[in-house]
Design a protein around this motif. Structure first.
Motif, PDB file in Angstrom:
ATOM      1  N   ALA A   1       0.865  -1.194   0.000  1.00 54.23           N
ATOM      2  CA  ALA A   1       0.000   0.000   0.000  1.00 54.23           C
ATOM      3  C   ALA A   1       0.888   1.226   0.000  1.00 54.23           C
ATOM      4  CB  ALA A   1      -0.892   0.000   1.234  1.00 54.23           C
ATOM      5  N   ALA A   2       0.651   2.132  -0.899  1.00 59.31           N
ATOM      6  CA  ALA A   2       1.538   3.297  -1.000  1.00 59.31           C
ATOM      7  C   ALA A   2       0.720   4.533  -1.254  1.00 59.31           C
ATOM      8  CB  ALA A   2       2.553   3.078  -2.122  1.00 59.31           C
ATOM      9  N   GLY A   3       1.468   5.609  -1.340  1.00 63.60           N
ATOM     10  CA  GLY A   3       0.834   6.870  -1.660  1.00 63.60           C
ATOM     11  C   GLY A   3       0.363   7.610  -0.446  1.00 63.60           C
ATOM     12  N   PHE A   4      -0.581   8.549  -0.684  1.00 64.25           N
ATOM     13  CA  PHE A   4      -1.026   9.415   0.407  1.00 64.25           C
ATOM     14  C   PHE A   4      -1.841   8.632   1.434  1.00 64.25           C
ATOM     15  CE2 PHE A   4      -4.039  12.422   2.272  1.00 64.25           C
ATOM     16  CZ  PHE A   4      -3.137  13.283   2.858  1.00 64.25           C
ATOM     17  N   LYS A   5      -2.700   7.741   0.958  1.00 63.60           N
ATOM     18  CA  LYS A   5      -3.558   7.012   1.876  1.00 63.60           C
ATOM     19  C   LYS A   5      -2.732   6.008   2.676  1.00 63.60           C
ATOM     20  CE  LYS A   5      -7.922   7.425  -0.597  1.00 63.60           C
ATOM     21  NZ  LYS A   5      -9.041   6.716  -1.213  1.00 63.60           N
ATOM     22  N   GLY A   6      -3.102   5.857   3.924  1.00 66.46           N
ATOM     23  CA  GLY A   6      -2.439   4.870   4.760  1.00 66.46           C
ATOM     24  C   GLY A   6      -1.181   5.381   5.413  1.00 66.46           C
ATOM     25  N   GLY A   7      -0.723   6.574   5.087  1.00 70.53           N
ATOM     26  CA  GLY A   7       0.525   7.088   5.655  1.00 70.53           C
ATOM     27  C   GLY A   7       0.252   7.893   6.913  1.00 70.53           C
ATOM     28  N   MET A   8      -0.062   7.229   8.008  1.00 69.55           N
ATOM     29  CA  MET A   8      -0.407   7.937   9.249  1.00 69.55           C
ATOM     30  C   MET A   8       0.736   8.830   9.720  1.00 69.55           C
ATOM     31  SD  MET A   8      -2.531   8.717  11.559  1.00 69.55           S
ATOM     32  CE  MET A   8      -3.872   7.573  11.234  1.00 69.55           C
ATOM     33  N   PHE A   9       1.949   8.280   9.724  1.00 65.49           N
ATOM     34  CA  PHE A   9       3.086   9.080  10.182  1.00 65.49           C
ATOM     35  C   PHE A   9       3.294  10.285   9.276  1.00 65.49           C
ATOM     36  CE2 PHE A   9       7.725   9.945  10.333  1.00 65.49           C
ATOM     37  CZ  PHE A   9       7.801  10.325  11.659  1.00 65.49           C
ATOM     38  N   ARG A  10       3.081  10.075   7.979  1.00 67.14           N
ATOM     39  CA  ARG A  10       3.240  11.163   7.021  1.00 67.14           C
ATOM     40  C   ARG A  10       2.182  12.243   7.258  1.00 67.14           C
ATOM     41  NH1 ARG A  10       3.755   8.111   3.247  1.00 67.14           N
ATOM     42  NH2 ARG A  10       1.687   8.082   2.294  1.00 67.14           N
ATOM     43  N   ASN A  11       0.984  11.830   7.586  1.00 64.35           N
ATOM     44  CA  ASN A  11      -0.076  12.790   7.906  1.00 64.35           C
ATOM     45  C   ASN A  11       0.272  13.616   9.142  1.00 64.35           C
ATOM     46  OD1 ASN A  11      -1.433  11.667   5.775  1.00 64.35           O
ATOM     47  ND2 ASN A  11      -2.963  10.588   7.010  1.00 64.35           N
ATOM     48  N   ILE A  12       0.848  12.943  10.109  1.00 60.27           N
ATOM     49  CA  ILE A  12       1.266  13.646  11.329  1.00 60.27           C
ATOM     50  C   ILE A  12       2.303  14.707  10.988  1.00 60.27           C
ATOM     51  CG2 ILE A  12       2.495  13.384  13.530  1.00 60.27           C
ATOM     52  CD1 ILE A  12       1.178  10.599  13.751  1.00 60.27           C
ATOM     53  N   LEU A  13       3.230  14.380  10.081  1.00 60.56           N
ATOM     54  CA  LEU A  13       4.259  15.344   9.686  1.00 60.56           C
ATOM     55  C   LEU A  13       3.659  16.533   8.944  1.00 60.56           C
ATOM     56  CD1 LEU A  13       7.153  12.974   8.494  1.00 60.56           C
ATOM     57  CD2 LEU A  13       6.918  14.151  10.676  1.00 60.56           C
ATOM     58  N   VAL A  14       2.663  16.264   8.093  1.00 61.63           N
ATOM     59  CA  VAL A  14       1.999  17.359   7.387  1.00 61.63           C
ATOM     60  C   VAL A  14       1.296  18.286   8.378  1.00 61.63           C
ATOM     61  CG1 VAL A  14       0.120  17.943   5.787  1.00 61.63           C
ATOM     62  CG2 VAL A  14       1.707  16.099   5.231  1.00 61.63           C
ATOM     63  N   VAL A  15       0.619  17.701   9.348  1.00 62.27           N
ATOM     64  CA  VAL A  15      -0.039  18.493  10.399  1.00 62.27           C
ATOM     65  C   VAL A  15       0.994  19.333  11.143  1.00 62.27           C
ATOM     66  CG1 VAL A  15      -1.242  18.367  12.612  1.00 62.27           C
ATOM     67  CG2 VAL A  15      -2.006  16.952  10.700  1.00 62.27           C
ATOM     68  N   GLY A  16       2.147  18.715  11.457  1.00 67.16           N
ATOM     69  CA  GLY A  16       3.213  19.438  12.148  1.00 67.16           C
ATOM     70  C   GLY A  16       3.707  20.625  11.342  1.00 67.16           C
ATOM     71  N   GLN A  17       3.900  20.401  10.038  1.00 72.11           N
ATOM     72  CA  GLN A  17       4.341  21.496   9.164  1.00 72.11           C
ATOM     73  C   GLN A  17       3.382  22.671   9.196  1.00 72.11           C
ATOM     74  OE1 GLN A  17       4.801  19.505   5.323  1.00 72.11           O
ATOM     75  NE2 GLN A  17       6.885  20.277   5.271  1.00 72.11           N
ATOM     76  N   PHE A  18       2.106  22.366   9.029  1.00 67.84           N
ATOM     77  CA  PHE A  18       1.136  23.456   8.965  1.00 67.84           C
ATOM     78  C   PHE A  18       0.860  24.055  10.339  1.00 67.84           C
ATOM     79  CE2 PHE A  18       0.608  22.433   4.612  1.00 67.84           C
ATOM     80  CZ  PHE A  18       0.152  23.605   4.036  1.00 67.84           C
ATOM     81  N   CYS A  19       1.065  23.305  11.387  1.00 69.11           N
ATOM     82  CA  CYS A  19       0.995  23.898  12.735  1.00 69.11           C
ATOM     83  C   CYS A  19       2.043  25.002  12.862  1.00 69.11           C
ATOM     84  CB  CYS A  19       1.246  22.831  13.804  1.00 69.11           C
ATOM     85  SG  CYS A  19      -0.197  21.832  14.199  1.00 69.11           S
ATOM     86  N   ILE A  20       3.258  24.708  12.416  1.00 70.41           N
ATOM     87  CA  ILE A  20       4.343  25.692  12.476  1.00 70.41           C
ATOM     88  C   ILE A  20       4.003  26.902  11.604  1.00 70.41           C
ATOM     89  CG2 ILE A  20       6.765  26.118  11.876  1.00 70.41           C
ATOM     90  CD1 ILE A  20       7.286  23.130  12.543  1.00 70.41           C
ATOM     91  N   SER A  21       3.531  26.641  10.387  1.00 70.87           N
ATOM     92  CA  SER A  21       3.214  27.735   9.465  1.00 70.87           C
ATOM     93  C   SER A  21       2.103  28.625  10.018  1.00 70.87           C
ATOM     94  CB  SER A  21       2.805  27.174   8.099  1.00 70.87           C
ATOM     95  OG  SER A  21       3.864  26.433   7.531  1.00 70.87           O
ATOM     96  N   ILE A  22       1.048  28.010  10.554  1.00 70.46           N
ATOM     97  CA  ILE A  22      -0.077  28.776  11.094  1.00 70.46           C
ATOM     98  C   ILE A  22       0.375  29.559  12.324  1.00 70.46           C
ATOM     99  CG2 ILE A  22      -2.341  28.569  12.210  1.00 70.46           C
ATOM    100  CD1 ILE A  22      -2.697  26.047  10.312  1.00 70.46           C
ATOM    101  N   PHE A  23       1.211  28.939  13.154  1.00 69.74           N
ATOM    102  CA  PHE A  23       1.769  29.621  14.329  1.00 69.74           C
ATOM    103  C   PHE A  23       2.513  30.884  13.900  1.00 69.74           C
ATOM    104  CE2 PHE A  23       5.083  30.556  17.365  1.00 69.74           C
ATOM    105  CZ  PHE A  23       4.479  30.353  18.603  1.00 69.74           C
TER     106      PHE A  23
END
Length: 807
Positions: A424-446
Motif C-alpha cells: 500500500a503506497a501513496g497518500f492514503k495509509g501514511g499515518m506518520f506522514r499525515n502527522i508530519l503534514v499536520v506538524g508542518q502546517f501547525c508551524i506555518s499557522i503559528f
C-alpha cells in the motif's frame, strides 16, 4: 562500495528531477534562512566578548524606589567608584564614563557635531580591551583637556593616524590635546565612542554627591572573586556612604528609609549581559533584547524542521515507485543495512546540494538581511573557522535524520509482497506522514498568527493618541552652541511664515530624557508625603508647540517672573500627590546634588497625561518647570512646502552662527526610531513566515503530485463515468484540507498564548484579536487549497484514454 552507493544515488536523483528539485530547493531555503539567523544570533551574543577580561567586568546599576515609584538606572553616584575600590579588596580596578555627546569639533572652518563623546577615567584602559595605535595607556587621560580618539576620527580630522600631540577645538572655545589613538571599537560593543575626554577636566566627577546619579561605573574583579558575595555587601556600603546625605536631606536613617518600603541600592550586571538583558535608564547605547534572540533561534529551528519534514514526506510518498527496486535488491541478496545506507546516501547528497545552494543564497541575501535587521553582518575569517565544520556536521546530521525514516521504512519492505504488488503506497495509509503534514502546517499557522499580531501591535503604536502631536514637528538639535542667542533664534523662527510655534527645550518625549528628582509636600522633606518624578525644563511655548493639553490651571507665562519656581504636573503626579485641588499647592525639592538647600515650587497647572516614554512603560509622574534648556528648538511647521521652511530656518541658524553645523530631525521619525527594534522584528517575521509557508507548500505540492499520480487510473475511471473537474479536485483535496483544519485547531491556542505573552511587554497594547486567528486559519486553508489544486486540476484534465490505456 561507497562509490557505487554515490553513483546509484546520483542516478536515482536525476531520474526523479521534480522530486529532487523540490527537496533540494526546500532544504536550501530552510538552511539559508537558518544561516542568516545564525549570523544574527552570533552577532548579538558576541557583544563585548572582544574584551579579554569580560568575565570579570561588571557595570554598577542603581535601583531606586521612592514615593511609590521605581526606576532602574545604568548610572551611579560620582564617588561610588573610588569608594568601592577602597572598601572592597576583591575589586581590582574601577572606571567611570560620563556621557558628553552633541559637542562640535572644528575641522577647518566647519564645525561637525559629534555624538559619540564621553568623559572617561584613565583606568578604562586597564579594564576594557582598547588597543592603541599610538600613545600610552598609562597616562592618556590623566590630565585635563586631553582626549583619546579612535582611528576613524584621526583620519576624519587629520587624514592620518600619527596625531598624538595635535589639538582639537571643541565648541569653538576649548582646546584638547590628543594623547592617544585607539583602534576602532568593535561594533559588537555596548558603547561605541569615538572621543574619550579626560575625566579630571569635569568638575562634577570630583563631587561627593551620593544622591545624584550620572556616571556609568564599571568594576574589574580580581581573579576568583565572587560577585554574589560582593553584591551582598552593597547594602552596608550604601548605608555607610549614602546614609549621611540621606539623613541630612530627609531626616531619616537609611534603615528607616528602607523600612518605609523604599530602597536606594547599587547592584551589578555582567558586562556581556548588558546588551541583551539591560533596559535601564541612561544606557550608553540602544541595547538588544534576549527574547528576540530566542524567537529567531526558534524560528530557524522550525523552518529547518519544515524542510526536513518535506524530505521525509516526499520520500515515503514515492515509496511505491521504489518498492520493486527494493524487492529486486533483496531477492538478489542485498542485506537491509546496505539498503539503508543507499537511501541515507541519497539523503546526504540532497542535503549537500541544498547546503551549497544555501551558502550562495545566504551570501547573496546578506546585504538585504542587514537592512531588515539593522546590522552590518559580514562573513569574517572567524565565522568561516566555525561555519565550515558546522556545515559539514549539519550535512551529515540533517541528511541522516531526514533520510532515516524513509530508509528504515522502505528497507523493511518484504520482497514477496512487493513483487506481488501488494504494498500500500501513496497518500492514503501514511499515518506518520499525515502527522508530519499536520506538524508542518501547525508551524506555518503559528508563524502566520504571530506575524499578524506583531503587525497589528505596530499599527496600534503608530495610530495611538499619545497625548501630544508629533506630526510636522521639526527638532533643531544642539542649539546650546548658539549660547545666549538660542532664545533669539527661537523667537525669530516663530516669525517665519511657515511656522506655527517654536519652543526652546531639549527635554522631548522622543529624546530619552531621564532626569528624576524627589519632591515633597512639606519643607521638612517628609518622605511619607513624597513623590519621585521626572522633572523637565520647558518654556511657555512647549505645550502649545507639542499640542499637550492643560486640564486645570494655566500654562507658564514669561510675563510672570514667579513662574521660574512654578510647576505644571501631569495627571499621574496629581493622582499620586492626592491633593483635593493641586492648583496653587506647594512642593519642595533638593536644590543641589548634595541635598543641602531646598527649593520651593508652586503648582500652577495640571496637564493631560501623555506618553513621554515608550509604550512599553506606564505613564509615571512628570513635572515641567520653567527653566532654561538650550538642548533643542522644537518647531511646529505648516505642511505646505516643508523643504522651503527648513531652508529658511537653516538660514536663520547660520545667521546666528555661520560656522556651526545645522542638524535637525522630524519628531515622527524620532518616534519611529524608539520602536525600530519592533519594526525590524515585524519585517523579519513577515519574511521568515513567508519562507516557512513557501517551504511547507513545496512539500504539499509534491505530496499532491504523488497522490494524483497514484490515483491516475481511479481518476480516469471516474471521468469515464461522468465525474466533472470540480468533483475530482474536491476528491483529491479533501484529505489534505482535513489535515490543515487539524493543524489550525492545534496551532491556534499555542500561538495565542505565545503572542499574549509577547504583548505583555507593552504597557499599552491591543489584545490578540479574534479576527487575527480567523484570518490566519482561512489564509492557511486557501494557501493549501491553491497549492493542491494545481496538481488536482492537472490530474482532472488528463485524458482518461491515456490514463487507462495500459488496462
Amino acid at each position: 562500495m561507497i562509490k557505487n552507493y554515490i553513483k546509484t544515488a546520483f542516478r536515482g536523483l536525476m531520474k526523479n528531477k521534480g522530486f529532487t528539485f523540490i527537496n533540494v530547493f526546500g532544504l536550501a531555503l530552510g538552511l539559508a534562512t537558518c544561516l542568516l539567523i545564525v549570523f544574527y544570533v552570533f552577532d548579538e551574543l558576541s557583544f563585548d566578548s572582544y574584551n579579554t577580561k569580560a568575565d570579570r567586568i561588571f557595570r554598577v546599576n542603581n535601583n531606586i524606589k521612592f514615593g511609590g515609584n521605581e526606576n532602574s538606572y545604568a548610572v551611579s553616584p560620582a564617588p561610588a567608584a573610588a569608594a568601592m575600590k577602597a572598601d572592597f579588596a576583591e575589586i581590582e580596578q574601577v572606571a567611570r564614563f560620563r556621557n558628553n555627546g552633541g559637542n562640535q569639533v572644528k575641522k577647518g572652518k566647519q564645525n561637525i557635531v559629534e555624538d559619540r563623546m564621553v568623559y572617561a577615567d584613565n583606568s578604562i584602559f586597564s579594564i576594557f580591551t582598547l588597543p592603541m595605535i599610538s600613545g600610552s595607556p598609562q597616562n592618556a587621560l590623566t590630565a585635563p583637556h586631553t582626549v583619546v580618539i579612535t582611528e576613524k576620527m584621526a583620519k576624519k580630522y587629520f587624514d592620518r593616524t600619527d596625531v598624538v600631540g595635535q589639538t582639537l577645538t571643541f565648541n569653538d572655545t576649548s582646546l584638547y590635546k590628543v594623547t592617544a589613538v585607539l583602534k576602532n571599537i568593535p561594533k559588537q560593543s555596548h558603547f561605541n565612542f569615538d572621543f574619550f575626554i579626560a575625566m579630571p577636566g569635569l568638575a562634577e566627577s570630583k563631587e561627593d554627591a551620593w544622591l545624584s546619579n550620572n556616571f556609568n561605573t564599571y568594576v574589574l574583579l580580581k581573579e576568583g572573586a565572587d560577585i554574589k558575595k560582593l553584591d551582598a555587601k552593597m547594602t552596608a556600603f550604601m548605608i555607610k556612604h549614602a546614609g549621611p546625605q540621606l539623613q541630612s536631606m530627609i531626616h531619616l536613617s537609611f534603615t528607616d528609609f528602607e523600612k518605609a518600603g523604599n530602597y536606594y541600592k547599587l547592584d551589578f550586571i555582567p558586562l556581556r549581559r548588558i546588551h541583551l538583558h539591560s533596559i535601564s535608564v541612561a544606557e550608553l547605547d540602544v541595547n538588544g533584547d534576549i527574547k528576540y534572540v530566542y524567537i529567531f533561534s526558534g524560528v530557524a529551528i522550525l523552518i529547518l524542521l519544515i524542510a526536513c519534514v518535506n524530505f521525509m514526506n516526499l520520500s515515503t510518498a514515492r515509496s511505491s515507485n521504489r518498492a520493486r527496486e527494493v524487492g529486486v535488491r533483496k531477492v538478489l541478496g542485498s542485506p537491509r543495512k546496505h539498503l539503508i545506507f543507499q537511501f541515507l546516501t541519497e539523503s546526504v547528497l540532497v542535503t549537500l546540494f541544498a547546503t551549497l545552494i544555501a551558502l550562495l543564497a545566504a551570501w547573496l541575501f546578506l546585504p538585504e538581511f542587514n537592512k531588515m535587521a539593522g546590522k552590518e553582518l559580514v562573513v569574517t575569517g572567524q565565522i568561516i573557522s566555525w561555519l565550515l565544520p558546522t556545515l559539514l556536521l549539519i550535512i551529515i546530521i540533517i541528511g541522516c535524520l531526514a533520510g532515516s525514516y524513509p530508509a528504515l521504512y522502505m528497507s523493511a519492505f518484504q520482497p514477496i509482497e512487493v513483487l506481488k504488488g501488494k504494498i500500500a503506497a501513496g497518500f492514503k495509509g501514511g499515518m506518520f506522514r499525515n502527522i508530519l503534514v499536520v506538524g508542518q502546517f501547525c508551524i506555518s499557522i503559528f508563524l502566520i498568527i504571530s506575524t499578524l499580531v506583531i503587525y497589528n501591535q505596530l499599527q496600534y503604536i503608530q495610530s495611538k493618541d499619545l497625548g501630544y502631536n508629533r506630526d510636522h514637528v521639526l527638532v533643531i538639535k544642539n542649539v546650546w552652541s548658539l549660547g545666549k542667542g538660542a532664545k533669539s533664534f527661537r523667537d525669530e523662527v516663530k516669525t517665519l511664515a511657515g511656522v506655527q510655534n517654536a519652543s526652546l527645550s531639549g527635554a522631548l518625549p522622543t529624546g530619552g530624557y531621564g532626569n528624576s528628582s524627589a519632591f515633597f509636600k512639606t519643607p521638612t522633606l517628609d518622605q511619607k508625603q513624597s513623590i519621585l518624578s521626572q522633572i523637565w525644563p520647558a518654556d511657555e511655548n512647549y505645550m502649545p508647540t507639542l499640542g499637550i493639553k492643560i486640564i486645570a490651571g494655566r500654562n507658564f507665562s514669561k510675563e510672570m517672573s514667579t513662574d521660574t519656581a512654578a510647576l505644571i504636573i501631569n495627571e499621574a503626579a496629581a493622582k499620586q500627590l492626592a491633593f483635593a485641588n493641586p492648583i496653587d499647592q506647594f512642593m519642595y525639592a533638593p536644590n543641589d546634588r548634595m541635598g543641602k538647600t531646598i527649593k520651593k515650587y508652586h503648582i500652577i497647572g495640571v496637564m493631560k497625561n501623555f506618553n513621554y516614554r515608550s509604550l512599553k512603560d506606564n505613564i509615571t509622574p512628570l513635572m515641567f518647570n520653567m527653566d532654561e534648556d538650550r538642548g533643542a528648538v522644537t518647531v511646529r511647521v505648516k505642511s505646505a512646502n516643508i523643504p522651503a521652511i527648513i531652508q529658511q530656518i537653516k538660514n536663520k541658524y547660520n545667521s546666528f552662527s555661520p560656522t556651526q553645523a545645522f542638524a535637525y530631525s522630524f519628531m515622527d521619525e524620532d518616534f519611529d526610531a524608539i520602536y525600530r527594534a519592533e519594526q525590524r522584528i515585524g519585517t523579519i517575521s513577515v519574511a521568515f513566515t513567508s519562507l516557512a509557508v513557501v517551504i511547507a507548500c513545496l512539500g504539499l505540492f509534491g505530496l499532491a503530485a504523488y497522490a494524483a499520480e497514484q490515483r491516475t487510473k481511479e481518476i480516469g475511471i471516474r471521468k469515464v463515468l461522468g465525474a466533472n473537474v470540480s468533483t475530482i479536485v474536491g476528491l483529491l483535496s479533501k484529505d489534505f484540507i482535513k489535515l490543515v483544519l487539524i493543524s489550525i485547531g492545534i496551532a491556534t491556542p499555542g500561538a495565542w498564548l505565545a503572542m499574549h505573552g509577547w504583548l505583555q511587554g507593552f504597557a499599552y497594547r491591543q489584545n490578540v484579536q479574534w479576527w487575527v486567528l480567523v484570518l490566519a486559519g482561512i489564509g492557511a486553508i486557501l494557501i493549501a487549497f491553491v497549492t493542491i489544486s494545481f496538481q488536482s486540476i492537472k490530474a482532472a484534465l488528463t485524458n482518461p484514454v491515456k490514463s487507462l490505456k495500459s488496462e
